[in-house]
Design a protein around this motif. Sequence first.
Motif, PDB file in Angstrom:
ATOM      1  N   UNK A 260       1.033  -0.982   0.221  1.00 58.44           N
ATOM      2  CA  UNK A 260       0.076  -0.072   0.036  1.00 58.44           C
ATOM      3  C   UNK A 260       1.011   1.475   0.181  1.00 58.44           C
ATOM      4  N   UNK A 261       0.767   1.993  -1.166  1.00 55.92           N
ATOM      5  CA  UNK A 261       1.159   3.370  -0.872  1.00 55.92           C
ATOM      6  C   UNK A 261       3.027   3.399  -1.028  1.00 55.92           C
ATOM      7  N   UNK A 262       3.342   1.763  -1.901  1.00 53.75           N
ATOM      8  CA  UNK A 262       4.601   1.281  -1.879  1.00 53.75           C
ATOM      9  C   UNK A 262       4.915   1.974   0.049  1.00 53.75           C
ATOM     10  N   UNK A 263       5.138   1.869   0.167  1.00 49.86           N
ATOM     11  CA  UNK A 263       5.192   1.423   2.207  1.00 49.86           C
ATOM     12  C   UNK A 263       5.126   0.319   2.875  1.00 49.86           C
ATOM     13  N   UNK A 264       3.493   0.318   3.062  1.00 54.52           N
ATOM     14  CA  UNK A 264       3.042  -0.494   3.801  1.00 54.52           C
ATOM     15  C   UNK A 264       3.237  -1.646   3.459  1.00 54.52           C
ATOM     16  N   UNK A 265       3.368  -2.722   3.854  1.00 59.63           N
ATOM     17  CA  UNK A 265       3.250  -4.270   3.645  1.00 59.63           C
ATOM     18  C   UNK A 265       4.170  -4.830   4.778  1.00 59.63           C
ATOM     19  N   UNK A 266       3.489  -5.980   5.023  1.00 61.99           N
ATOM     20  CA  UNK A 266       3.475  -7.039   6.046  1.00 61.99           C
ATOM     21  C   UNK A 266       4.588  -8.707   5.463  1.00 61.99           C
ATOM     22  N   UNK A 267       5.048  -7.921   4.271  1.00 62.55           N
ATOM     23  CA  UNK A 267       6.164  -9.269   4.252  1.00 62.55           C
ATOM     24  C   UNK A 267       7.179  -9.365   4.697  1.00 62.55           C
ATOM     25  N   UNK A 268       8.093  -8.670   5.165  1.00 62.23           N
ATOM     26  CA  UNK A 268       9.563  -8.745   6.333  1.00 62.23           C
ATOM     27  C   UNK A 268       9.005 -10.140   7.469  1.00 62.23           C
ATOM     28  N   UNK A 269       7.062  -9.451   7.808  1.00 57.55           N
ATOM     29  CA  UNK A 269       6.897 -10.460   9.177  1.00 57.55           C
ATOM     30  C   UNK A 269       6.357 -11.467   8.153  1.00 57.55           C
ATOM     31  N   UNK A 270       5.796 -11.638   6.700  1.00 59.75           N
ATOM     32  CA  UNK A 270       5.916 -13.365   6.000  1.00 59.75           C
ATOM     33  C   UNK A 270       7.023 -13.925   6.126  1.00 59.75           C
ATOM     34  N   UNK A 271       7.818 -13.598   6.249  1.00 59.47           N
ATOM     35  CA  UNK A 271       9.368 -14.177   5.373  1.00 59.47           C
ATOM     36  C   UNK A 271       9.729 -14.378   6.779  1.00 59.47           C
TER      37      UNK A 271
END
Length: 343
Positions: A260-271
Amino acid sequence: MKLSELKTIILSLSESERLTLLEDIQTEVNVSSLNTGIEYSRRNLLNNKQGSCPHCGHSKYVKFGFKSNSQRYKCKSCHKSFTEYSGTWMAGIHHKDKITNYLELMVEEKSLDKIKVSLAINKKTAFDWRHKILASLSDQSKGGFIGVTESDETFFLSSEKGSSALDRKSRKRGGKSKKKGISNDQVAVLVTQDRNSSMDITVATMGRLKKKDIANAIGTRIKPNETILCSDAHVSYKGFAIDNKIEHHPLKVAIKQRVKNKIFHIQHVNSTHNKIKKWINNTFWGVSTKYLQQYLNWFRIKEQIKGAKDILKEFALKTILDTKAYLSFKHISKRYQELISTQ
């Protein structure tokens, strides 16, 4: 300076000065390197006034003789005495000469069977030592989350590995729950981390995550006007963000919204989810739910010190800081009963 000259100077000192010098030299020798034994590093911290009383937490104490080769101290506040091991995971351990070697094998992630053979100790002893050590890692790195902070839960199938009294038919390793979807057969683990590497991994509840579970796990680490929460769009996160008056950016997984907005994501915690599961399943072939939080503490510290020059030393030093470790170890069963009561 020649040895004879040094000897003359030492002999010119008073008896009390020579005794003090001898004690200081012995302490320096004991802590000069990890190879002399990590148990002496605890004494070094206390002798240099970097510790506190395990009874009341006061930082003022004095040396108070020796007890069974352990340095004793007396607190100036509560006036209780304690040794260099009091409250730590090393309290009550008999084979302290094997502590450093045990920690080395643990950092290498050797199995309990290999540790048992290598150190010539009972497997139950090897098991208890592991969990005493892991209990000492439970309350570290608990600062606040700053900036964009990702949070998401993952699930582990409930396990009673090692239990001889099951109230159900045992499952094969890697088995599946008979219940569909998220059920009370699954353990919710909440992973939260900011972009500054602060991380929290908490066994939150059995089954679906609720607002109160998030609050219990990370509520004290959230800072209004400083923490920006990023999560999926589940209502529990929304309610938690409202209660704590923090900026919240939910991601709508149903429409495959990943960023979201090229900033907000949860990819680090999913990793992080993937790394945790791979580590637990491949290294330990799964762990009992009773001890799951212990292993998550281990994983968090592994990630924290993985770039250190001397990982063994960093890991060992972290294990001696918690003077409530022994009590935490004794309460493992109690915390497990509290967890399964949420089913």
